[in-house]
Design a protein around this motif. Structure first.
Motif, PDB file in Angstrom:
ATOM      1  N   LYS A 430       0.833  -1.211   0.000  1.00 31.85           N
ATOM      2  CA  LYS A 430       0.000   0.000   0.000  1.00 31.85           C
ATOM      3  C   LYS A 430       0.864   1.255   0.000  1.00 31.85           C
ATOM      4  O   LYS A 430       0.589   2.226  -0.728  1.00 31.85           O
ATOM      5  N   GLU A 431       1.931   1.254   0.798  1.00 34.41           N
ATOM      6  CA  GLU A 431       2.820   2.411   0.848  1.00 34.41           C
ATOM      7  C   GLU A 431       3.536   2.618  -0.485  1.00 34.41           C
ATOM      8  O   GLU A 431       3.673   3.750  -0.955  1.00 34.41           O
ATOM      9  N   SER A 432       3.977   1.536  -1.132  1.00 31.35           N
ATOM     10  CA  SER A 432       4.688   1.652  -2.411  1.00 31.35           C
ATOM     11  C   SER A 432       3.778   2.245  -3.477  1.00 31.35           C
ATOM     12  O   SER A 432       4.182   3.124  -4.252  1.00 31.35           O
ATOM     13  N   VAL A 433       2.520   1.770  -3.552  1.00 32.12           N
ATOM     14  CA  VAL A 433       1.577   2.297  -4.544  1.00 32.12           C
ATOM     15  C   VAL A 433       1.258   3.756  -4.261  1.00 32.12           C
ATOM     16  O   VAL A 433       1.182   4.590  -5.171  1.00 32.12           O
ATOM     17  N   ALA A 434       1.053   4.097  -2.977  1.00 28.95           N
ATOM     18  CA  ALA A 434       0.728   5.483  -2.627  1.00 28.95           C
ATOM     19  C   ALA A 434       1.865   6.431  -3.003  1.00 28.95           C
ATOM     20  O   ALA A 434       1.626   7.529  -3.536  1.00 28.95           O
ATOM     21  N   GLY A 439       3.961  10.809  -6.153  1.00 26.28           N
ATOM     22  CA  GLY A 439       5.115  11.421  -6.800  1.00 26.28           C
ATOM     23  C   GLY A 439       5.224  11.144  -8.276  1.00 26.28           C
ATOM     24  O   GLY A 439       6.180  11.579  -8.914  1.00 26.28           O
ATOM     25  N   ARG A 440       4.210  10.359  -8.823  1.00 30.94           N
ATOM     26  CA  ARG A 440       4.238   9.982 -10.245  1.00 30.94           C
ATOM     27  C   ARG A 440       5.600   9.378 -10.598  1.00 30.94           C
ATOM     28  O   ARG A 440       6.221   9.717 -11.620  1.00 30.94           O
ATOM     29  N   THR A 441       6.062   8.474  -9.717  1.00 31.00           N
ATOM     30  CA  THR A 441       7.335   7.791  -9.913  1.00 31.00           C
ATOM     31  C   THR A 441       7.068   6.323 -10.229  1.00 31.00           C
ATOM     32  O   THR A 441       5.931   5.858 -10.186  1.00 31.00           O
ATOM     33  N   ASP A 442       8.129   5.628 -10.535  1.00 29.32           N
ATOM     34  CA  ASP A 442       7.998   4.203 -10.847  1.00 29.32           C
ATOM     35  C   ASP A 442       7.703   3.405  -9.580  1.00 29.32           C
ATOM     36  O   ASP A 442       8.131   3.761  -8.477  1.00 29.32           O
ATOM     37  N   LEU A 443       6.960   2.301  -9.769  1.00 30.73           N
ATOM     38  CA  LEU A 443       6.609   1.397  -8.671  1.00 30.73           C
ATOM     39  C   LEU A 443       7.531   0.183  -8.717  1.00 30.73           C
ATOM     40  O   LEU A 443       7.681  -0.455  -9.764  1.00 30.73           O
ATOM     41  N   GLY A 463       5.930  -0.924 -12.041  1.00 26.87           N
ATOM     42  CA  GLY A 463       4.920  -0.138 -12.748  1.00 26.87           C
ATOM     43  C   GLY A 463       5.392   1.276 -13.012  1.00 26.87           C
ATOM     44  O   GLY A 463       6.356   1.761 -12.406  1.00 26.87           O
ATOM     45  N   ARG A 464       4.687   1.945 -13.930  1.00 25.59           N
ATOM     46  CA  ARG A 464       5.001   3.328 -14.299  1.00 25.59           C
ATOM     47  C   ARG A 464       3.693   4.077 -14.547  1.00 25.59           C
ATOM     48  O   ARG A 464       2.744   3.522 -15.095  1.00 25.59           O
ATOM     49  N   MET A 465       3.662   5.358 -14.153  1.00 32.94           N
ATOM     50  CA  MET A 465       2.458   6.181 -14.310  1.00 32.94           C
ATOM     51  C   MET A 465       2.328   6.668 -15.745  1.00 32.94           C
ATOM     52  O   MET A 465       3.324   6.902 -16.435  1.00 32.94           O
ATOM     53  N   PRO A 469      -6.543   7.834 -21.991  1.00 34.06           N
ATOM     54  CA  PRO A 469      -7.249   8.611 -23.018  1.00 34.06           C
ATOM     55  C   PRO A 469      -8.299   9.550 -22.427  1.00 34.06           C
ATOM     56  O   PRO A 469      -8.597  10.600 -22.996  1.00 34.06           O
ATOM     57  N   ASP A 470      -8.895   9.176 -21.263  1.00 35.23           N
ATOM     58  CA  ASP A 470      -9.912  10.016 -20.652  1.00 35.23           C
ATOM     59  C   ASP A 470      -9.320  11.061 -19.716  1.00 35.23           C
ATOM     60  O   ASP A 470     -10.060  11.783 -19.042  1.00 35.23           O
ATOM     61  N   GLY A 471      -7.993  11.132 -19.630  1.00 32.49           N
ATOM     62  CA  GLY A 471      -7.347  12.116 -18.773  1.00 32.49           C
ATOM     63  C   GLY A 471      -7.036  11.624 -17.385  1.00 32.49           C
ATOM     64  O   GLY A 471      -6.286  12.270 -16.651  1.00 32.49           O
ATOM     65  N   HIS A 472      -7.608  10.485 -16.969  1.00 35.14           N
ATOM     66  CA  HIS A 472      -7.330   9.948 -15.637  1.00 35.14           C
ATOM     67  C   HIS A 472      -5.951   9.292 -15.617  1.00 35.14           C
ATOM     68  O   HIS A 472      -5.600   8.567 -16.546  1.00 35.14           O
ATOM     69  N   PRO A 473      -5.191   9.516 -14.538  1.00 35.80           N
ATOM     70  CA  PRO A 473      -3.884   8.834 -14.453  1.00 35.80           C
ATOM     71  C   PRO A 473      -4.076   7.337 -14.188  1.00 35.80           C
ATOM     72  O   PRO A 473      -4.998   6.927 -13.481  1.00 35.80           O
ATOM     73  N   SER A 474      -3.233   6.561 -14.780  1.00 32.37           N
ATOM     74  CA  SER A 474      -3.268   5.116 -14.566  1.00 32.37           C
ATOM     75  C   SER A 474      -1.835   4.625 -14.443  1.00 32.37           C
ATOM     76  O   SER A 474      -0.883   5.341 -14.756  1.00 32.37           O
ATOM     77  N   MET A 475      -1.713   3.395 -13.973  1.00 30.01           N
ATOM     78  CA  MET A 475      -0.399   2.798 -13.786  1.00 30.01           C
ATOM     79  C   MET A 475      -0.343   1.498 -14.582  1.00 30.01           C
ATOM     80  O   MET A 475      -1.245   0.662 -14.491  1.00 30.01           O
ATOM     81  N   VAL A 476       0.688   1.335 -15.386  1.00 31.88           N
ATOM     82  CA  VAL A 476       0.891   0.117 -16.170  1.00 31.88           C
ATOM     83  C   VAL A 476       2.208  -0.510 -15.733  1.00 31.88           C
ATOM     84  O   VAL A 476       3.131   0.193 -15.304  1.00 31.88           O
TER      85      VAL A 476
END
Length: 704
Positions: A430-434, A439-443, A463-465, A469-476
Motif C-alpha cells: 500500500k505504501e509503495s503504490v501510494a 510522486g508519479r514515480t515508478d513502482l 509499474g510506471r504512471m 485517453p480520458d485524462g485519468h492517471p493510470s499505472m501500467v
C-alpha cells in the motif's frame, strides 16, 4: 462534318445494346461466382461446425476429467484426516457428512477385507453388510491409487452408481478404503449446464461405452450401451466424428472425444436434417441472387433509357455545335456534371487507396510491435497489468493472473489481488503504490501472495504512471513470480549457516581427538599416530553416512552397521544388532559413531573380535522410567579371550565419555567382566532424536 458522318455510319451498336450486353456479361459470371461462393461458404460452414463441435466435445471430455478429479482430490484430502488416523470414526463420519461433495452422493469407509465401517447415507452406527465389490477394493489395495468404476447397479440401493475408491494409507499400509458413490444425476447436471440445443443429443459414456447421462430421454437410455458404430469409433480413435443413428433411430452426425485420464467419453450428435438446413439456405440465397440479377437486367433496361436521354441531348448538342448552332446551358451542364463526378470519383479512389496503404503500414507496424512485446513478456515469464485508481479498473493478462494462482479466464479485481497479499506485506504494498501515485514515480515492490490453494508465492511488481485517453492517471506495469529465486536465496543462506556450524563442530571434534591422542603418544602409546588416523577415517565414514541423508540425521542401526560391517561374518551371526527404529540427529550420529568406533577397535585388538569364536551383540531400546525418555544402547562381547580390568582409564574410554558428555549430555558405563566387555550408553532421546516415530511405536524396555 464528313469525318463525323463517317464515324456515325461505322457505328452499328447502340448505347442500349452496350448496356444490355454489359449487364449480361456481368450477370453470367456473377451467377457462377455466387454459386461457387455459396457452395464454398456451405462447405466452410460445415467444416467450421465440425471443428467447433469437435472442440466442444474435447472440452467437455476434459470437463469430465476435472469433475472426476475434484471428487478424487476431495477423497484424498479426507483420507489424510487426523480423526481417521486416530481411529475416531464418528468424528470422521461427521466431517465426511459435511464435506460439501456434489449431490446426490454419499461416502462409505471400508476395511480392506470388505467390512463396512460406516456409510453417510445412513446414520452412524447402523450395521451394514460387507461390500460385494471386493475386486475393486482389492485393486485399490494393490495399486495404492484411486480407482473410478464404470456405471453399475448397486446391490443394496438398486440405483445406478459410479464409485470412486481411494486408499487410506497409515504407517505405509492401506488401512482403509474410502469410497464415494455418485449417481448419474451429477453427470446429467453437467450436460444440463451446457444448454444443449433441443434437437441435439449429448451423452456421457464410461469406459465400457455405457451411457451414464443423456440430454434426451435419460430415463429411457441411461445404462444402455452406445450404438455399435459409436462403440467401434471409440475403440479405434481417441476423438473424431462419424455418421450414425441414435438409439431412438434419428440419423445424426456424431462428434466424440475420450478423456485422457479416466477414459470416459463425451458424445454430441446433431441431426442430419438440421445440418441440411445450411445447404437449403445456400440454395435459397442462390435463388434470391438469380432473382436479383434478373431484376437488375430489367432495371438496366429502364436505366439505359434514362441514360440515353442525356446522351441523346449531348449528341444533339454536339451536332448543334458542329453545325455552328447555339448549345443550351442545360445540355452543357449535364455533360459537365458527368465529367466532374467522374474526376471526383477517380480522385477519391486514388485518395482512398493512398490512405488505405498508409493504414495497412501503420497496422503492420503495430502488429509487429505487439508481437515483439508478447514475445519479450513470454520469454521473461512476465505478466502485464494496468490499474486506474480513479475507477478501480484493473486489466491483467493470463500470465499475470497465473502469478496470483488464478485461471487464464477467471475474472479478477484489484480488491481480489490485494486480499491475496500476505497480511505482513500489505502495508508495504500500500505504501509503495501510494508513493508512486503521489510522486508519479515508478513502482517497485516485492511481496508474498497466498494462492487459493493456500500455497505461498513471492511476486515482484514493477509499474510506471501514465495519463489515459480520458485524462485519468493510470499505472501500467509487469509482474513476475520470483518464488524460486527467493527460495534459492533462503536455501543458500541456510546452507552457509549450516556449513559454518558443521565445520566448527567437526574441527572441535578433530581438535579434541588430536589433543587426547597426543597425550597418549607422549606417554606410552607408540601407535598413537595410526590410532589418530583410524579415528579420522571413522569420522569420515560417519560424515559420508550423513552426507547421503543431506545431514538430516541417520538411523541408529545404520550408524552401527557403518562401523561394524567390516567385522561381520558370511552368515551374519558374529555381530547381531537388535532394537527399534531410531533416527538420530547429526550431532548424536557423530558422537555415537566415535564411541562405537572405539569399542570396535578395542574388541578387534583385545576383545571378542580378536578370536574366531568371538561375538558382539548390540541392543538398544527407549526407556521412559520416571524421568525424561532416554535411549539406552548396550554393547556385549562374548567368546573372546578372558578380560582383565585395566589399571587406568584408557584413551578410548576418555574419548567416549568426553564426546557423550559434551555433545549428547549422556553417560557411559563400562564393565570389564571376564566373559567379555559390557558397555551401556545412555542419552536423552528427546533432544537427540529427530524422528521418534519408530520409538513411539515400540516403547520396549531393555532387559539384559
Amino acid at each position: 462534318m464528313r469525318a463525323i458522318r463517317s464515324l456515325s455510319q461505322g457505328a452499328r451498336t447502340s448505347l442500349r445494346q452496350v448496356l444490355w450486353g454489359l449487364v449480361l456479361v456481368l450477370a453470367l459470371p456473377t451467377i457462377l461466382v455466387a454459386a461457387a461462393g455459396l457452395y464454398s461458404g456451405y462447405r466452410a460452414e460445415q467444416q467450421a461446425t465440425d471443428l467447433r463441435m469437435q472442440e466442444t466435445a474435447r472440452a467437455l471430455s476434459l470437463l469430465l476429467d476435472r469433475e472426476i478429479e475434484k471428487s478424487v482430490l476431495a477423497l484424498q484430502v479426507l483420507a489424510h484426516s487426523s480423526s481417521l488416523a486416530r481411529g475416531d470414526f464418528e468424528e470422521f463420519y461427521d466431517r465426511a457428512k459435511t464435506s460439501g461433495l456434489e449431490e446426490p452422493s454419499w461416502i462409505a469407509l471400508f476395511e480392506p477385507s470388505g467390512r463396512v465401517i460406516f456409510n453417510t447415507r445412513v446414520p452412524y452406527g447402523v450395521k451394514l453388510p460387507n461390500s460385494n465389490r471386493m475386486d475393486a477394493l482389492q485393486r485399490v489395495q494393490e495399486t495404492r491409487k484411486p480407482y473410478v468404476s464404470d456405471l453399475y447397479v448397486g446391490s443394496l440401493t438398486g440405483q445406478r452408481l459410479i464409485t470412486i475408491d481411494a486408499p487410506v494409507i497409515i504407517d505405509e499400509r492401506v488401512a482403509y478404503i474410502l469410497s464415494l458413490a455418485i449417481t448419474p444425476d451429477v453427470f446429467q447436471g453437467i450436460i444440463r449446464d451446457q444448454r444443449i440445443a433441443d434437437g441435439w443429443n449429448a451423452a456421457v459414456l464410461d469406459r465400457s461405452r455405457r451411457l451414464v447421462a443423456r440430454s434426451r430421454s435419460p430415463e429411457r437410455f441411461v445404462g444402455q450401451l452406445a450404438s455399435p458404430n459409436v462403440q467401434e469409433a471409440l475403440a479405434s480413435a481417441q476423438e473424431g466424428l462419424l455418421q450414425s443413428v441414435t438409439l431412438d433411430g434419428i440419423p445424426v452426425r456424431t462428434y466424440f472425444s475420450q478423456s485422457p485420464t479416466y477414459g470416459w467419453s463425451f458424445v454430441i450428435s446433431i441431426p442430419e436434417t438440421e445440418l441440411a438446413k445450411s445447404a437449403q439456405r445456400s440454395l435459397f440465397w442462390l435463388t434470391v441472387l438469380g432473382a436479383v440479377i434478373l431484376g437488375g437486367i430489367l432495371l438496366a433496361v429502364l436505366l439505359s433509357r434514362a441514360i440515353s436521354k442525356p446522351v441523346d441531348q449531348l449528341v444533339a448538342a454536339a451536332q448543334t455545335l458542329g453545325r455552328g448552332g447555339e448549345v443550351s446551358d442545360r445540355a452543357s451542364t449535364r455533360v459537365l456534371e458527368f465529367d466532374t463526378i467522374k474526376r471526383a470519383l477517380v480522385e477519391a479512389a486514388a485518395g482512398i487507396r493512398h490512405h488505405e496503404r498508409e493504414r495497412e503500414e501503420v497496422l503492420a507496424h503495430m502488429a509487429e510491435s505487439e508481437a515483439r512485446l508478447r514475445l519479450a513478456l513470454n520469454a521473461g515469464h512476465l505478466g502485464s497489468w494496468e490499474y486506474t485508481p480513479a475507477t478501480g479498473a484493473l486489466t491483467t493478462t493470463p500470465t499475470c493472473r497465473a502469478h496470483f494462482g488464478r485461471g487464464a479466464d477467471e475474472p479478477v479485481t484489484y480488491a481480489d489481488l490485494i486480499a491475496q497479499i500476505h497480511p505482513d506485506d500489505r502495508a508495504l504494498q500500500k505504501e509503495s503504490v501510494a508513493l508512486a501515485l503521489a510522486g508519479r514515480t515508478d513502482l517497485q515492490a516485492e511481496y508474498r501472495v497466498i494462492w487459493p490453494d493456500g500455497s505461498e508465492h513471492w511476486i515482484r511488481v514493477s509499474g510506471r504512471m501514465r495519463s489515459g485517453p480520458d485524462g485519468h492517471p493510470s499505472m501500467v506495469g509487469v509482474s513476475q513470480d520470483i518464488t524460486e529465486r527467493r527460495l534459492a536465496e533462503d536455501r543458500q543462506a541456510l546452507l552457509l549457516h549450516e556449513l559454518n556450524h558443521r565445520v566448527k563442530n567437526t574441527l572441535a571434534t578433530v581438535q579434541s581427538i588430536a589433543s587426547l591422542t597426543r597425550r597418549s603418544g607422549d606417554n606410552t602409546d607408540p601407535a598413537a599416530w595410526n590410532a589418530f588416523m583410524d579415528r579420522l577415517h571413522g569420522m569420515a565414514k560417519t560424515h559420508d553416512l550423513l552426507t547421503a541423508t543431506q545431514w538430516q540425521g541417520a538411523l541408529l542401526e545404520d550408524v552401527l552397521k557403518n562401523e561394524l560391517e567390516p567385522y561381520q561374518d558370511g552368515i551374519r551371526q558374529r555381530i547381531r544388532l537388535r532394537g527399534p527404529r531410531i533416527n538420530l540427529q547429526p550431532g548424536a550420529v557423530l558422537a555415537l559413531g566415535l564411541a562405537v568406533h572405539e569399542l570396535a577397535t578395542n574388541a578387534v585388538k583385545y576383545g571378542s573380535l580378536s578370536a574366531a569364536e568371538g561375538k558382539v551383540h548390540v541392543m538398544w531400546a527407549v526407556t521412559s522410567g520416571s524421568g525424561q525418555p532416554a535411549l539406552l544402547v548396550e554393547w556385549v562381547e562374548s567368546g573372546g579371550p578372558p578380560v582383565n580390568k585395566p589399571e587406568r582409564q584408557g584413551f578410548g574410554s576418555k574419548l567416549i565419555q568426553r564426546g557423550l558428555a559434551q555433545q549428547l549430555g549422556g553417560e557411559i558405563k563400562l564393565d570389564f567382566a571376564p566373559a567379555g566387555v559390557r558397555c551401556v550408553i545412555t542419552f536423552p532421546i528427546s533432544t537427540m532424536a529427530s524422528d521418534q516415530s519408530g520409538a513411539a511405536e515400540t516403547q520396549q524396555r531393555y532387559a539384559s
